[in-house]
Design a protein around this motif. Structure first.
Motif, short mmCIF file in Angstrom:
data_model
loop_
_atom_site.label_atom_id
_atom_site.label_comp_id
_atom_site.label_asym_id
_atom_site.label_seq_id
_atom_site.Cartn_x
_atom_site.Cartn_y
_atom_site.Cartn_z
N UNK A 206 0.81 -1.21 0.00
CA UNK A 206 0.00 0.00 0.00
C UNK A 206 0.85 1.27 0.00
N UNK A 207 2.16 1.13 0.20
CA UNK A 207 3.05 2.29 0.20
C UNK A 207 3.45 2.70 -1.22
N UNK A 208 3.12 1.87 -2.20
CA UNK A 208 3.55 2.12 -3.57
C UNK A 208 2.50 2.84 -4.39
N UNK A 209 2.97 3.57 -5.39
CA UNK A 209 2.09 4.24 -6.34
C UNK A 209 1.63 3.24 -7.41
N UNK A 210 0.58 3.56 -8.16
CA UNK A 210 0.03 2.59 -9.13
C UNK A 210 1.05 2.04 -10.12
N UNK A 211 1.92 2.88 -10.69
CA UNK A 211 2.91 2.34 -11.64
C UNK A 211 3.91 1.44 -10.93
N UNK A 212 4.28 1.78 -9.70
CA UNK A 212 5.16 0.92 -8.93
C UNK A 212 4.49 -0.40 -8.60
N UNK A 213 3.18 -0.36 -8.38
CA UNK A 213 2.44 -1.60 -8.16
C UNK A 213 2.42 -2.47 -9.40
N UNK A 214 2.44 -1.83 -10.57
CA UNK A 214 2.52 -2.58 -11.82
C UNK A 214 3.82 -3.38 -11.89
N UNK A 215 4.90 -2.77 -11.43
CA UNK A 215 6.19 -3.46 -11.37
C UNK A 215 6.15 -4.55 -10.32
N UNK A 216 5.58 -4.22 -9.16
CA UNK A 216 5.49 -5.21 -8.09
C UNK A 216 4.71 -6.44 -8.54
N UNK A 217 3.64 -6.24 -9.29
CA UNK A 217 2.84 -7.36 -9.76
C UNK A 217 3.68 -8.32 -10.59
N UNK A 239 12.55 -11.52 -0.22
CA UNK A 239 11.67 -11.08 0.87
C UNK A 239 10.70 -10.02 0.36
N UNK A 240 9.64 -9.80 1.09
CA UNK A 240 8.68 -8.76 0.73
C UNK A 240 9.35 -7.39 0.68
N UNK A 241 10.23 -7.12 1.65
CA UNK A 241 10.91 -5.81 1.68
C UNK A 241 11.73 -5.57 0.41
N UNK A 242 12.40 -6.61 -0.06
CA UNK A 242 13.21 -6.48 -1.28
C UNK A 242 12.32 -6.25 -2.49
N UNK A 243 11.20 -6.99 -2.56
CA UNK A 243 10.27 -6.78 -3.67
C UNK A 243 9.77 -5.34 -3.71
N UNK A 244 9.41 -4.80 -2.57
CA UNK A 244 8.91 -3.43 -2.52
C UNK A 244 10.00 -2.45 -2.92
N UNK A 245 11.23 -2.67 -2.46
CA UNK A 245 12.35 -1.80 -2.85
C UNK A 245 12.60 -1.86 -4.35
N UNK A 246 12.53 -3.05 -4.95
CA UNK A 246 12.71 -3.19 -6.39
C UNK A 246 11.64 -2.41 -7.16
N UNK A 247 10.41 -2.50 -6.66
CA UNK A 247 9.31 -1.82 -7.35
C UNK A 247 9.39 -0.31 -7.19
N UNK A 248 9.92 0.16 -6.07
CA UNK A 248 9.98 1.60 -5.78
C UNK A 248 11.12 2.28 -6.55
N UNK A 249 12.24 1.58 -6.71
CA UNK A 249 13.43 2.18 -7.32
C UNK A 249 13.36 2.12 -8.85
#
Length: 379
Positions: A206-217, A239-249
């Motif tokens: 939920x901390x990610x923006x829609x385009x970042x969520x597209x990457x996370x998916x 880990x979940x933390x790494x996935x979120x970092x990958x999607x955010x960066x």
């Protein structure tokens, strides 16, 4: 006394002996720490005349057992059985049906929501179960007699609990309430993994923006598929933390992955090129295809008042049926229902109590009234 079945021949003899059974109490022991799927280590079953432990680690072919469990005239009795049924589905490709879940039945009767097996046995039979073997490594062999005796208790008393709950459900005319919940337990879709939806279970998405969520998916779907294929826990891959970092960066080259804390160079060399492709896939999707954040929406003043009203209805119905209000519905559940513009709360036994009342209240066909300090439904 119980029997220990450890060979294919012993299993065939057992199933022949149980061919006329109309019900069976079932439980399993498994471990899941090092695998994606649970590793089945022991199957306990009880019928009217037999108590049995089946060793799936020493029997090469369990297909006769799966076929026996699929019989539609054989009722399968479990307690909190979703994990057991998931194992059966994974190993056999089918979910045994029909089933009777004593945890669901206990909730419908007001005995407690998600009541543990030990507490239910104590409540209905006055027996305190031995807990000394709860840390057993069920994959280790040989299993000691005290370990097997501990395991068989999970069905020894389950078969005694079932008729008590069944009788109480019928006496209160609530036996129909449980069927939708039981049907969901035996629906194969309950246990089917949709890798494209796995991003929703990533912590802090939920901390990610829609385009970042597209990457996370894209990344989460890859992780889920790899974990399935290799039968490994997802967290062992990323880990979940790494996935979120990958999607955010804004990662554009392999060297960028090295800035993510906890990501090993060896892992980057093995899968980094694939991650880059997935990231670009997620970034290039049009905005119309981006996932939307699952942030909680807030209620306006009118919906907040309506939530208060429906919570009174929950309390009134809970009092009427002698069930704890918290077991029927929570305030967040009702808020979610109203935000999504639904009038039905759920499709399980709780909906059997609340759905029609909620629909009538929201349509103005029923109202609340007070008479002699009692809240009543009118209309």
């Amino acid at each position: 006394m119980f029997d220990y079945i450890a060979t294919t021949n012993e299993l065939q003899i057992l199933l022949a002996d149980l061919s006329a059974a109309s019900w069976v109490a079932l439980d399993t022991e498994f471990i899941r720490e090092k695998t994606y799927y649970p590793q089945l280590c022991l199957i306990q079953l009880a019928t009217e005349k037999r108590l049995v432990c089946i060793d799936p680690l020493t029997i090469n072919d369990l297909s006769p057992l799966w076929a026996w469990l699929q019989q539609p005239n054989l009722l399968k009795i479990l307690h909190a059985g979703s994990q057991d049924l998931e194992i059966f589905y994974h190993l056999s490709g089918q979910v045994p049906t029909p089933v009777f879940d004593t945890q669901i039945a206990a909730a419908v009767l007001g005995l407690g929501d998600q009541l543990g097996y030990g507490r239910l046995v104590e409540s209905l039979l006055g027996i305190n179960l031995d807990k000394s073997q709860s840390r057993t490594d069920w994959a280790a062999r040989p299993l000691r007699h005290e370990q097997l005796d501990y395991a068989i208790d999970d069905v020894r008393y389950l078969k005694q609990i079932y008729p008590i709950l069944q009788q109480q459900l019928k006496a209160l005319q609530r036996d129909q309430w449980v069927y939708k919940s039981f049907a969901k337990l035996t629906d194969p879709s309950t246990y089917t993994v949709d890798t494209r939806e796995s991003w929703k279970r990533v912590k802090n998405n939920q901390l990610l923006k829609p385009q970042q969520l597209s990457v996370l998916r894209e990344l989460a779907a890859w992780r889920e598929s790899e974990a399935l294929h290799k039968n490994l826990p997802k967290r062992w891959l990323l880990s979940d933390d790494i996935l979120v970092d990958m999607a955010r960066m804004r990662i554009q080259k392999l060297e960028d992955f090295k800035t993510i804390r906890g990501l090993k160079d060896e892992t980057i060399q093995q899968a980094g090129a694939q991650w880059l492709k997935l990231i670009q896939t997620g970034l290039k999707l049009p905005a119309s295809e981006w996932p939307q954040p699952t942030r909680r929406r807030t209620l306006d003043a009118e919906l907040a008042l309506l939530t208060d009203l429906l919570m009174v209805v929950v309390g009134q119905q809970a009092l009427h049926y002698n069930i704890s209000p918290q077991m029927l519905a929570t305030r967040p559940q009702i808020e979610k229902m109203l935000i999504e513009q639904r009038t039905a709360l759920s499709e399980d036994w709780r909906g059997s109590i609340l759905n029609e009342v909620f629909e009538a209240i929201l349509a103005g066909k029923k109202t609340l009234a007070v008479n002699q300090q009692k809240v009543l439904l009118q209309g």
